[in-house]
Design a protein around this motif. Structure first.
Motif, PDB file in Angstrom:
ATOM      1  N   SER A  59       0.864  -1.174   0.000  1.00 31.98           N
ATOM      2  CA  SER A  59       0.000   0.000   0.000  1.00 31.98           C
ATOM      3  C   SER A  59       0.907   1.233   0.000  1.00 31.98           C
ATOM      4  O   SER A  59       2.003   1.198  -0.586  1.00 31.98           O
ATOM      5  CB  SER A  59      -0.948  -0.041   1.204  1.00 31.98           C
ATOM      6  N   GLU A  88      -2.980   6.500   3.808  1.00 32.47           N
ATOM      7  CA  GLU A  88      -3.234   6.818   5.219  1.00 32.47           C
ATOM      8  C   GLU A  88      -3.400   8.310   5.450  1.00 32.47           C
ATOM      9  O   GLU A  88      -4.196   8.733   6.275  1.00 32.47           O
ATOM     10  CB  GLU A  88      -2.061   6.316   6.078  1.00 32.47           C
ATOM     11  N   LEU A 105      -5.808  -1.720   1.472  1.00 30.61           N
ATOM     12  CA  LEU A 105      -5.833  -1.943   2.927  1.00 30.61           C
ATOM     13  C   LEU A 105      -7.103  -2.688   3.341  1.00 30.61           C
ATOM     14  O   LEU A 105      -7.062  -3.621   4.158  1.00 30.61           O
ATOM     15  CB  LEU A 105      -5.727  -0.615   3.685  1.00 30.61           C
ATOM     16  N   ARG A 164      -7.263  -6.484   4.920  1.00 33.88           N
ATOM     17  CA  ARG A 164      -7.847  -6.726   6.250  1.00 33.88           C
ATOM     18  C   ARG A 164      -8.972  -7.752   6.179  1.00 33.88           C
ATOM     19  O   ARG A 164      -9.074  -8.646   7.027  1.00 33.88           O
ATOM     20  CB  ARG A 164      -8.363  -5.408   6.829  1.00 33.88           C
ATOM     21  N   ASN A 218      -1.021  -9.079   5.373  1.00 32.43           N
ATOM     22  CA  ASN A 218      -0.643  -7.790   5.945  1.00 32.43           C
ATOM     23  C   ASN A 218      -0.309  -6.787   4.847  1.00 32.43           C
ATOM     24  O   ASN A 218      -0.115  -7.165   3.683  1.00 32.43           O
ATOM     25  CB  ASN A 218       0.579  -7.974   6.855  1.00 32.43           C
ATOM     26  N   SER A 219      -0.245  -5.525   5.238  1.00 28.39           N
ATOM     27  CA  SER A 219       0.132  -4.476   4.290  1.00 28.39           C
ATOM     28  C   SER A 219       1.332  -3.721   4.827  1.00 28.39           C
ATOM     29  O   SER A 219       1.477  -3.558   6.044  1.00 28.39           O
ATOM     30  CB  SER A 219      -1.011  -3.471   4.127  1.00 28.39           C
ATOM     31  N   ALA A 233       3.070   0.141   4.292  1.00 29.17           N
ATOM     32  CA  ALA A 233       2.717   1.464   3.775  1.00 29.17           C
ATOM     33  C   ALA A 233       3.982   2.321   3.726  1.00 29.17           C
ATOM     34  O   ALA A 233       4.295   3.037   4.680  1.00 29.17           O
ATOM     35  CB  ALA A 233       1.651   2.104   4.662  1.00 29.17           C
ATOM     36  N   THR A 259      -1.174  -3.142   9.263  1.00 30.63           N
ATOM     37  CA  THR A 259      -0.520  -2.242   8.297  1.00 30.63           C
ATOM     38  C   THR A 259       0.742  -1.719   8.953  1.00 30.63           C
ATOM     39  O   THR A 259       0.684  -1.144  10.047  1.00 30.63           O
ATOM     40  CB  THR A 259      -1.432  -1.050   7.945  1.00 30.63           C
TER      41      THR A 259
END
Ligand SMILES: NC(=O)c1ccc[n+]([C@@H]2O[C@H](COP(=O)([O-])OP(=O)(O)OC[C@H]3O[C@@H](n4cnc5c(N)ncnc54)[C@H](O)[C@@H]3O)[C@@H](O)[C@H]2O)c1
Length: 253
Positions: free
Chosen positions: A143, A148, A167, A171, A185-186, A188, A243
């Motif tokens: 991501s 965010e 995201l 999730r 998972n991500s 960022a 994240t």
């Protein structure tokens, strides 16, 4: 099953100075066999060769357009024939677009979503069922801090929206496949030193961006690759739906 008997797939790993190639190196150094899937076939093969030479792991570089379901299916068939089963997927293939929202066309919007979101669907949809059947899997999405903090780096609204879609994707998938041993998972990243902006980030803008980075520099691809490799470890089995920021402190929340 030890990771040396499994394959990690990295999409978009051809780019010579990209996050994907650095990730392929880091995963191979920690024992994974690695497949690099990319639009750029020559680059994918070159990356696979380089990673294999340096690590001694088994590697393959395969042409693949993640936006095209047939191309993804063909790439995974080719992969099946040469490497062990897939235990990890890094959804790294991505494009950005700086076009301001008041100027963005529907075609440009779709282009950004096609790679970042639909592309991630096309490959994740094909690989996750096998991971769930084997009771082990690791999926990591690339991501962005732009998802965010609402842009403010290089990409415009389309890019931030696509990265935020990843995201939610990660999730919800984490919740669905957690019971079957698959973590999702991500990461960022903030501004990382790669060629993704294709020279589109001018020096003044870059200076202004760096003024907002407590660590005082752009991120290195290695910074992101190490985090991804950590999330792919067999031992990292209780982290999912998370994240992870890797942004030098440019966004602290
Ligand atoms: N560089 C940054 O500052 C930064 C920050 C946050 C997030 N990211 C994300 O990290 C990921 C990697 O970025 P990078 O900076 O290494 O980019 P990059 O441009 O160096 O590499 C991207 C790779 O994806 C491949 N690709 C593009 N479209 C594809 C498709 N349809 N099918 C298969 N492969 C395709 C390209 O050929 C290229 O090898 C992207 O998802 C990006 O959005 C990057």
């Amino acid at each position: 099953m030890p990771v040396s008997e499994l394959t990690a797939v990295v999409t978009g790993g051809a780019s010579a100075r990209g996050i994907g190639r650095a990730t392929a190196h880091a995963l191979a150094a920690s024992g994974w066999n690695v497949a690099i899937l990319d639009l750029d076939e020559a680059g994918a093969k070159d990356a696979a060769h380089e990673v294999g030479e340096r690590s001694g792991s088994r590697t393959a570089g395969i042409a693949c357009d993640v936006t095209d379901e047939d191309s993804v299916a063909a790439a995974l068939t080719a992969l099946d024939a040469v490497l062990p089963p897939v235990g990890a997927l890094v959804n790294n293939a991505g494009i950005t677009s700086p076009v301001p929202f008041c100027e963005v066309s529907g075609a440009e919007w779709d282009r950004v979503f096609a790679v970042n979101v639909r592309g991630a669907y096309n490959i994740t949809r094909r690989l996750v069922p096998g991971m769930a059947e084997r009771g082990f899997g690791r999926v990591v999405f690339l991501s962005s801090v732009s998802a965010e903090r609402g842009g403010g780096v290089f990409g415009g609204v389309a890019y931030s929206a696509a990265k935020a879609a990843q995201l939610g994707f990660a999730r919800a998938l984490a919740r669905e496949v957690g019971p079957r041993g698959v973590t999702v998972n991500s990461v960022a990243p903030g501004l990382i030193d790669t060629d993704i902006t294709a020279g589109g980030l001018d020096a003044d803008r870059e200076r202004a961006l760096l003024a907002g980075v407590p660590m005082g520099r752009k991120g290195r691809t290695r910074d992101v690759a190490d985090l991804i490799t950590y999330l792919c470890r067999e031992e990292t089995s209780y982290v999912t739906g998370a994240t992870y920021d890797v942004n030098g402190g440019s966004h602290i929340h």
